[in-house]
Write a protein that holds these residues in place. Structure first.
Motif, PDB file in Angstrom:
ATOM      1  N   ASP A 173     -34.305 -28.183 -10.992  1.00 52.08           N
ATOM      2  CA  ASP A 173     -34.270 -29.489 -11.649  1.00 52.08           C
ATOM      3  C   ASP A 173     -32.941 -29.582 -12.378  1.00 52.08           C
ATOM      4  O   ASP A 173     -32.741 -28.937 -13.402  1.00 52.08           O
ATOM      5  N   TRP A 174     -31.994 -30.356 -11.796  1.00 49.95           N
ATOM      6  CA  TRP A 174     -30.627 -30.356 -12.330  1.00 49.95           C
ATOM      7  C   TRP A 174     -30.438 -31.244 -13.542  1.00 49.95           C
ATOM      8  O   TRP A 174     -29.350 -31.362 -14.054  1.00 49.95           O
ATOM      9  N   LYS A 175     -31.501 -31.931 -13.973  1.00 48.50           N
ATOM     10  CA  LYS A 175     -31.306 -32.869 -15.089  1.00 48.50           C
ATOM     11  C   LYS A 175     -30.815 -32.141 -16.334  1.00 48.50           C
ATOM     12  O   LYS A 175     -31.409 -31.121 -16.739  1.00 48.50           O
ATOM     13  N   LEU A 176     -29.747 -32.645 -16.972  1.00 44.74           N
ATOM     14  CA  LEU A 176     -29.253 -32.023 -18.203  1.00 44.74           C
ATOM     15  C   LEU A 176     -30.193 -32.376 -19.343  1.00 44.74           C
ATOM     16  O   LEU A 176     -30.708 -33.494 -19.393  1.00 44.74           O
ATOM     17  N   PRO A 177     -30.429 -31.433 -20.262  1.00 46.98           N
ATOM     18  CA  PRO A 177     -31.289 -31.796 -21.397  1.00 46.98           C
ATOM     19  C   PRO A 177     -30.596 -32.856 -22.255  1.00 46.98           C
ATOM     20  O   PRO A 177     -29.368 -32.852 -22.364  1.00 46.98           O
ATOM     21  N   THR A 178     -31.384 -33.795 -22.838  1.00 48.84           N
ATOM     22  CA  THR A 178     -30.758 -34.812 -23.683  1.00 48.84           C
ATOM     23  C   THR A 178     -30.318 -34.195 -25.004  1.00 48.84           C
ATOM     24  O   THR A 178     -31.009 -33.334 -25.547  1.00 48.84           O
ATOM     25  N   SER A 193     -35.222 -36.871 -27.272  1.00 47.33           N
ATOM     26  CA  SER A 193     -35.933 -35.812 -26.582  1.00 47.33           C
ATOM     27  C   SER A 193     -37.399 -35.746 -27.024  1.00 47.33           C
ATOM     28  O   SER A 193     -38.316 -35.612 -26.213  1.00 47.33           O
ATOM     29  N   LYS A 208     -40.676 -36.410 -24.643  1.00 49.67           N
ATOM     30  CA  LYS A 208     -41.707 -35.370 -24.457  1.00 49.67           C
ATOM     31  C   LYS A 208     -43.097 -35.782 -24.955  1.00 49.67           C
ATOM     32  O   LYS A 208     -44.090 -35.151 -24.614  1.00 49.67           O
TER      33      LYS A 208
END
Ligand SMILES: Cc1cc2nc3c(=O)[nH]c(=O)nc-3n(C[C@H](O)[C@H](O)[C@H](O)COP(=O)(O)O)c2cc1C
Length: 408
Positions: A20-25, A31, A35
């Motif tokens: 899962d390549w999504k960068l963390p916010t 965030s 969540k």
């Protein structure tokens, strides 16, 4: 014999497909909102964002705070009847309220002083309501005026909440503002002949606007962003009373009239030609009187237990009220509705729709408009899921299938 797995060389394309390549916010606020799986999650995030005095003002209720938890228990005691083998590939949670469709059976109830919770205030809540085709109610104690709200969010379906004030001319002036600013219905709040006693606010020394004391310096250190927003955005005030030179105590004494009576409903009917919804009804007898007077709607409400502490939880009288007056007018309900399942319980027991209060305030405190959007998303998710699992394709079927109130 022991069974063993046959091994291959690592399957790299399969491995890559799982990444899962999504960068963390980077924004902690965003965030937490992304969540959140429940309104409680948002309430926890909200607690981290605003000063204690603000959070307590929202979460608290009157005196011993018995009524609020009792209401919550009563709603959670409701068990849902279920139908099986009905095609629920498409479920429609929309409702028609005063001739127009809303996409979910929830209404944003009136809550005063929203810019205290987040500097964007009422327009942010109304904007989220509008994006989701829902109705927003502006409180008499709002931090924007009816006109300012209409200008900020012109497409939003809007209702105005009114207190019948000691001086009828003050009420008439606000009604005129609401009419001129395209408000569709008036909500008359009748459960405030006097103010409720909220111990948290008294202990915290809540004032409007917040006073800077020695302790405030520590509060600023703990929630600097909230305070920065307070000092760098427009003055925090009750917009409908701008220019009045009265103290908060005098203002409350003017707004809450202990002499309010059924005659005031007659007066309001002559002063306003759109729908009138009476908020704060807590008995079948009063609901019947209002129906006979030709009022278009009522909200079974104990003001989120912020006025009288030990009233009967509204959900416990819902079925009797709907049976008595449901053919003549719309019966709304509020108090402690914190999820799509809670809303489902009220609809299954016959309500037209549910007013929400604290639920969206937790969202706005946590993350402004994005937080309110999240509240709607979570409520929609759980409501639709419950509709499908109980085998109901629309609200008429939900009401027909019904539910059982656990406390009876
Ligand atoms: C912070 C806050 C401010 C409120 N202000 C008003 C108000 O100005 N007028 C009004 O009729 N009700 C007001 N209410 C009551 C709500 O409209 C509603 O009855 C109540 O919040 C429902 O309970 P819930 O918060 O558990 O959903 C307020 C509630 C809260 C939490």
């Amino acid at each position: 014999m022991v069974i063993k797995s046959k091994r291959n060389f690592p399957n790299l394309p399969y491995f890559y497909s799982l990444i899962d390549w999504k960068l963390p916010t980077l924004s902690r606020r965003k965030s937490a909102t992304l969540k959140a799986q429940t309104i409680d999650d948002l309430a926890r995030a909200a607690k981290k964002r605003v000063p204690k005095v603000v959070f307590d003002y929202v979460e608290g209720s009157a005196l011993d705070e018995i009524g609020y938890s009792r209401s919550q228990r009563a709603i959670r005691s409701v068990q849902f009847n279920t139908r099986i083998l009905r095609d629920v590939s498409y479920v429609d949670p929309s409702e028609i309220i005063f001739g127009k469709k809303v996409d979910l059976p929830i209404v944003f109830g009136p809550t005063g002083y929203t810019r205290l919770m987040h500097h964007v205030g009422e327009p942010a809540v109304a904007s989220a309501a509008s994006h989701n085709n829902l109705i927003y109610s502006l409180s008499t104690m709002g931090t924007v005026s009816p006109l300012e709200l209409a200008e900020a969010v012109p497409d939003c379906r809007r209702w105005f909440q009114l207190y019948v004030m000691k001086n009828r001319e003050d009420s008439a002036a606000i009604i005129k503002q609401a009419r001129d600013s395209g408000f569709e219905a008036l909500i008359l709040t009748v459960d405030t002949p006097v103010g409720g006693i909220r111990l948290r606010d008294l202990r915290n020394g809540l004032t409007v606007p917040p006073r800077i004391r020695i302790s405030t310096v520590f509060a600023i250190a703990r929630k600097p962003i909230w305070w920065l927003n307070l000092f760098t955005t427009k003055k925090l005030e009750f917009a409908a009373f701008r220019g009045w030179t009265k103290s908060l105590l005098e203002l409350a004494g003017t707004i809450y009239s202990p002499a309010i009576s059924f005659d005031d409903i007659n007066w309001l009917q002559s002063a306003w030609d759109g729908p009138i919804i009476v908020k704060g009804v807590q008995s079948v007898a009063d609901a019947k009187m209002l129906a006979d007077m030709g009022v278009q709607g009522i909200v079974l409400s104990s003001h989120g237990s912020r006025q009288l502490d030990r009233g009967v939880p509204p959900i416990e009288i819902l079925q009797d009220v709907v049976k008595a007056v449901g053919q003549k007018m719309d019966v709304f309900i509020d108090g402690s509705f914190m999820s799509g399942q809670d809303v489902y319980a009220a609809i299954a027991l016959g309500a037209k729709a549910v007013f929400i209060g604290r639920a969206y305030l937790y969202g706005v405190m946590a993350d402004g408009e994005r937080g309110v959007e999240k509240v709607i998303e979570l409520m929609r998710r759980d409501f639709i899921n419950t509709m499908a699992l109980t085998g109901n394709r629309n609200l008429a079927e939900v009401r027909q299938t019904g539910a059982i109130l656990g406390t009876k």
